[in-house]
Design a protein around this motif. Structure first.
Motif, PDB file in Angstrom:
ATOM      1  N   THR A  84       4.967  64.211  43.815  1.00 57.04           N
ATOM      2  CA  THR A  84       6.260  64.853  43.588  1.00 57.04           C
ATOM      3  C   THR A  84       6.124  66.287  43.089  1.00 57.04           C
ATOM      4  O   THR A  84       7.056  67.057  43.217  1.00 57.04           O
ATOM      5  N   LEU A 122      10.795  57.407  40.191  1.00 54.78           N
ATOM      6  CA  LEU A 122      11.920  58.181  40.724  1.00 54.78           C
ATOM      7  C   LEU A 122      11.792  58.351  42.232  1.00 54.78           C
ATOM      8  O   LEU A 122      12.775  58.276  42.972  1.00 54.78           O
ATOM      9  N   ARG A 123      10.581  58.583  42.673  1.00 53.15           N
ATOM     10  CA  ARG A 123      10.366  58.767  44.113  1.00 53.15           C
ATOM     11  C   ARG A 123      10.767  57.502  44.873  1.00 53.15           C
ATOM     12  O   ARG A 123      11.445  57.568  45.889  1.00 53.15           O
ATOM     13  N   MET A 181      12.828  55.205  43.860  1.00 53.15           N
ATOM     14  CA  MET A 181      14.259  54.950  43.721  1.00 53.15           C
ATOM     15  C   MET A 181      15.047  55.612  44.842  1.00 53.15           C
ATOM     16  O   MET A 181      16.115  55.153  45.219  1.00 53.15           O
ATOM     17  N   GLU A 182      14.511  56.716  45.342  1.00 55.06           N
ATOM     18  CA  GLU A 182      15.217  57.423  46.414  1.00 55.06           C
ATOM     19  C   GLU A 182      14.959  56.806  47.781  1.00 55.06           C
ATOM     20  O   GLU A 182      15.566  57.199  48.766  1.00 55.06           O
ATOM     21  N   ASN A 183      14.043  55.876  47.829  1.00 59.79           N
ATOM     22  CA  ASN A 183      13.674  55.276  49.107  1.00 59.79           C
ATOM     23  C   ASN A 183      14.514  54.032  49.343  1.00 59.79           C
ATOM     24  O   ASN A 183      14.437  53.061  48.590  1.00 59.79           O
ATOM     25  N   GLU A 184      15.318  54.050  50.406  1.00 59.37           N
ATOM     26  CA  GLU A 184      16.208  52.911  50.595  1.00 59.37           C
ATOM     27  C   GLU A 184      15.491  51.670  51.089  1.00 59.37           C
ATOM     28  O   GLU A 184      16.046  50.578  51.096  1.00 59.37           O
ATOM     29  N   GLU A 194       5.708  52.187  50.415  1.00 57.03           N
ATOM     30  CA  GLU A 194       6.475  52.995  51.358  1.00 57.03           C
ATOM     31  C   GLU A 194       6.166  52.640  52.801  1.00 57.03           C
ATOM     32  O   GLU A 194       7.058  52.627  53.642  1.00 57.03           O
ATOM     33  N   SER A 219       4.712  64.537  50.422  1.00 60.89           N
ATOM     34  CA  SER A 219       5.806  64.178  49.526  1.00 60.89           C
ATOM     35  C   SER A 219       7.162  64.381  50.190  1.00 60.89           C
ATOM     36  O   SER A 219       8.179  63.965  49.681  1.00 60.89           O
ATOM     37  N   ASP A 220       7.176  65.026  51.338  1.00 60.40           N
ATOM     38  CA  ASP A 220       8.468  65.358  51.930  1.00 60.40           C
ATOM     39  C   ASP A 220       8.978  64.304  52.903  1.00 60.40           C
ATOM     40  O   ASP A 220      10.129  64.342  53.306  1.00 60.40           O
ATOM     41  N   ASP A 239       9.397  60.817  52.884  1.00 60.30           N
ATOM     42  CA  ASP A 239       9.414  59.433  52.433  1.00 60.30           C
ATOM     43  C   ASP A 239      10.313  58.547  53.292  1.00 60.30           C
ATOM     44  O   ASP A 239      10.344  57.347  53.094  1.00 60.30           O
ATOM     45  N   ASP A 240      11.053  59.119  54.202  1.00 60.04           N
ATOM     46  CA  ASP A 240      11.833  58.242  55.067  1.00 60.04           C
ATOM     47  C   ASP A 240      11.037  57.804  56.297  1.00 60.04           C
ATOM     48  O   ASP A 240      11.548  57.151  57.176  1.00 60.04           O
TER      49      ASP A 240
END
Lengths: 574, 309
Positions: free
Chosen positions: B272, A310-311, A313-316, A293, A23-24, A26-27
């Protein structure tokens, strides 16, 4: 044997830990690894003259050499420059089959709208747009609708799409589609010529135009389906599917994959842009998130639960949007069996409504991703009445109403059902909320969806969490839950047993009212009555989230039907 | 598991016949119970298993009174990580419930279901195995075909069907596990009975006029016990995994709190909120591991070949 046991246990823990760590990062999304045949030269813009022939099947080369590059002046797919590529769609929804004239629902409609065209499209403000019908007229008395079809549309087998096919599709939907009110007033369809269909109605029926949307009235070939076999179980609903839409079926494996190829003779010249759409059915939402992802999935038409939204949404590298689904009008609600001795008392139902904290559900359970629902017609609908009592949480009021009804603290015990497995969370919250006003609630568990549906349709329940959709026009998606002649007609009919002659009369009148203003007034009256009697307590309007990678251009978000729309304008910018 | 069928020489006291005739009575057979215990405690892994299980049982029995928090109560906002809140040290789940309270209270369901299922497995398995092994002949043939029928069914699928047929509750889940897990025990029991029934002390019992029922109960069964005790221990572990598996697949009873259910319901937030699945997962891990270690320890301790080492 013992080692094996140990190994399994150890592996299980490792899997948990590994997933937790995942989970850490995602980039760490990698670029698309899936096949994107013939899409490499898609540098859109000025120099599209020479990229002709980049794919083997472009049969529409009339646009070459056009020096004018004003975007607005271009035909579909930027005059062919944007043609090509494979769109990988992920979905958790398993369609029963692909024939939307006899099957409602998102699962069938998403692939179904790619495979079949409908008479009309809708923009994002409830305005009908031409599709298979290039124009249409509603008679002044509202008793007939005339459709003028495009001239040279053909089915995937090359046969022309004629007014007879439209008539056949309407009559099929009238006979077999679960949404009876869509075409109930249709008395017949005249076909004066091959490209004109006149729908005759027994009463004015303003909902009929919306009922000809892509997801609700696919035009199917009469020459294939009119062979005497029962339509709901027709073998051609999945096999050798012949449709009228922008994509044709090449592979269908139930519950696994739906592969669709560009239909070169589609009636909108130059469209569709994509070479191929591959729809992968992936039951576990988490896997879809991971696929988005790492680029294995281009577009997800379903997305949940909130944490996943939400997860992403944070991923550009992923665009998350809920635009374009206004007409679906999903409402999450708590419905009550009004024939139950305790729940037949309006005060008890009102007390339950006051006991529940809708804002907590939105904030905490849905993490702010849903919006409040206060009546049976969603906020986004032009017929929504915002003045109804929202029943915001008021524990004292709830206790007072219960006392008035003769129930002290702990006197009342109820059960609550829910759609398994995902809605258990809302039911669990209701248990807690009602405990605060002195009502004991036990969860009633259904192991699977059919068990739950059977229980609710058979009214073997006291309260249940349910999720019912407006489907654009109140006649289609709203009336069914309140009309007294629609009690216990199956799941998602009037499953509360609610019966009110005044409501019946108002709905019957509103369903025939051609004037939008007068219609809205009637629906406002309806919403006020139902709000006071609370056979149903409205919780939230979940949004339809879709997520896609940035190279997916022009996804169908400028409509009211979202992904239940043809993707003939979607293209890939890689 | 058939290799667990070591020669049994557990105390044959309370028998109508001479105790000294215990089959294969190895060295030190005078006080076999003590010898077994000595061998067991010499096995460090087994002792660790006992300590772990003691910890789990202590947490389950005494935990709820030491940590007085209803696992169903919403105590804070959902999905808050461990260490951030004093009211929920291990974080909160998707509904804002205390994960620590869930882990403490979830054991009761898991262990009860496991115990009930194991009891049911033993009753069915020993019953069928004993009759088949002792009487042989057509009874054996019929009962073993029946056993094989259950043995070839995929266990988890069959258990799912059983739970889905009825409403998921602690009882139906125990029943489902019991119904699918007994064939192994039946076969071990049968093998032991086949081996024992013609030994001298059994013949002696028969010669003095003991009834079949009495022989099965008082002569053969006590001698067949050691491998059964080992299997029963392992079945406890299996049953906990089964319960968790069923709950994970959505076939748990959400009116109770159990570890498997916590994992199953929180699984959507896996990416999460790792804490909502990891802690109940660890609880399952340690419990099942402890049963495994104890089972192995018992098996070694009962094995006369290892005696006197």
């Amino acid at each position: 044997m013992k080692k094996w046991r140990l190994l399994v246990a150890v592996l299980a823990v490792f899997a948990l830990v590994a997933a937790a760590c995942a989970s850490d990062d995602d980039d760490g999304a990698t670029p698309a690894t899936t096949a994107a045949p013939a899409a490499d030269d898609m540098d859109d813009g000025d120099d599209h003259d020479e990229d002709d022939g980049h794919d083997e099947d472009d049969g529409h080369d009339e646009d070459d050499g056009d020096g004018d590059d004003m975007a607005a002046a271009h035909g579909p797919c930027n005059d062919g420059a944007n043609v090509g590529g494979t769109l990988i769609i992920g979905s958790t929804q398993v369609p029963r089959h692909l024939n939307g004239t006899v099957q409602s629902g998102y699962a069938t409609a998403v692939p179904g709208t790619q495979l079949n065209a409908s008479p009309l499209l809708y923009d994002d403000e409830y305005n009908p747009m031409p599709y298979l019908a290039e124009s249409w007229e509603v008679a002044d008395d509202g008793l007939s609708v005339t459709l003028h079809l495009v001239q040279d549309a053909v089915f995937h087998d090359g046969m022309p799409i004629t007014s007879a096919d439209v008539a056949f599709s309407i009559l099929t939907a009238q006979a077999h589609h679960p949404f009876k009110p869509m075409f109930a007033p249709v008395t017949g369809v005249d076909t004066p010529d091959e490209h004109t269909a006149v729908i005759n109605l027994s009463q004015p029926h303003p909902a009929i135009l919306l009922a000809m949307s892509p997801g609700l009235l696919p035009v199917i070939p009469k020459h294939i389906f009119d062979d005497g076999q029962e339509l709901p179980t027709h073998p051609r609903n999945t096999e050798d599917f012949v449709g009228s839409g922008p994509f044709r079926l090449v592979e269908y494996e139930a519950g696994t994959i739906i592969r669709m190829e560009r239909f070169d003779d589609f009636f909108i010249e130059g469209a569709p842009c994509l070479d191929e759409i591959v729809m992968q059915i992936i039951p576990d939402a988490t896997n879809i998130v991971l696929g988005l992802e790492n680029g294995e999935i281009d577009l997800s038409v379903t997305l949940g639960p909130s944490a996943n939204v939400l997860r992403l949404m944070e991923n550009e590298n992923v665009t998350v949007s809920s635009d374009g689904h206004e007409a679906i009008g999903q409402i999450q609600w708590l419905e009550m069996n009004v024939d139950d001795p305790a729940l037949s008392d309006k005060r008890v139902r009102q007390a339950i409504a006051y006991a529940i904290d809708r804002d907590f559900m939105i904030d905490a359970l849905d993490q702010g991703l849903t919006i409040p629902a206060t009546s049976g017609i969603v906020t986004a609908s032009p017929f929504h009445d915002s003045t109804v009592n929202p029943y915001d949480r008021d524990v004292d009021q709830a206790k007072a109403l219960l006392a008035e009804a003769g129930y002290g603290d702990g006197d009342l015990s109820l059960t609550i059902d829910y759609i398994p497995p995902t809605q258990v969370i809302y039911a669990e919250y209701v248990v807690q909320a009602l405990e605060d006003v002195g009502i004991n609630v036990e969860l009633s568990v259904s192991p699977d969806f059919p068990t739950w549906a059977g229980r609710i349709a058979g009214r073997d329940y006291q309260m249940t969490i349910n999720n019912v959709w407006n489907w654009g026009d109140p006649v289609i998606g709203v009336h069914r839950s309140y009309l007294s002649d629609n009690i216990d007609q199956g799941i998602w009919t009037n499953n509360t047993g609610y019966s009110n002659a005044e409501v019946d009369r108002i709905l019957a009148e509103a369903g025939q009212e051609l004037d939008a203003g007068r219609r809205a007034a009637l629906y406002a009256e309806f919403q006020q009555i139902v709000s006071d009697e609370v056979p149903i307590y409205y919780l939230t309007t979940p949004q339809f989230w879709q997520a896609y990678n940035p190279h997916v251009q022009d996804p169908p978000t400028r409509t009211i039907w979202g992904m239940m729309s043809p993707m003939h304008e979607v293209w890939l910018d890689r | 598991m058939s290799d667990a069928a070591g020669l049994g020489d557990v105390a044959a006291a309370d028998m109508g016949v001479t105790p000294g005739l215990g089959a294969g009575g190895g060295p030190g057979a005078a006080r076999p119970g003590r010898e077994t215990f000595r061998l067991f405690v010499r096995n460090k892994a087994a002792v660790v298993g006992v300590l772990m299980l003691a910890g789990v049982v202590f947490m389950t029995v005494a935990g709820p009174s030491l940590y007085d928090q209803d696992p169903k109560d919403i105590v804070a906002r959902p999905l808050i990580g461990p260490g951030e809140l004093t009211e929920a040290r291990l974080g909160t789940d998707y509904l804002g419930r205390d994960v620590l309270a869930g882990v403490i209270n979830g054991g009761a369901t898991s262990l009860t279901v496991a115990a009930m299922a194991a009891a049911m497995v033993l009753v069915i398995g020993i019953g069928i195995g004993a009759v088949a092994g002792y009487y042989g002949g057509w009874a054996d043939g019929a009962l073993m075909r029946f056993t094989e029928f259950f043995q070839v069914l995929p266990a988890l699928l069959f258990a799912m069907v059983v739970v889905a047929l009825f409403e998921p509750s602690m009882w139906t889940i125990s029943f489902a596990i019991g119904v699918v897990a007994w064939p192994g025990i039946a076969r071990i029991t049968r093998a032991e009975f086949l081996r024992l029934k013609n030994l001298e002390f059994v013949r002696a019992a028969r010669a003095v006029g003991a009834t079949d029922w009495r022989i099965i109960r008082k002569v053969v069964f006590p001698n067949a016990l050691p491998p059964l005790i080992v299997s029963a221990t392992l079945i406890m572990g299996t049953a906990i995994l089964f319960e968790a598996g069923l709950a994970f697949l959505g076939l748990g009873d959400p009116n109770t709190t159990s570890w498997g259910l916590m994992i199953g319901l929180n699984r959507g937030n896996f990416l999460t909120a790792w804490w909502s699945v990891t802690f109940p997962g660890l609880a399952i891990f340690f419990t099942v591991l402890s049963f495994s270690l104890i089972g192995d320890g018992l098996q070694d301790a009962y094995n006369p070949k290892l005696r006197g080492r």
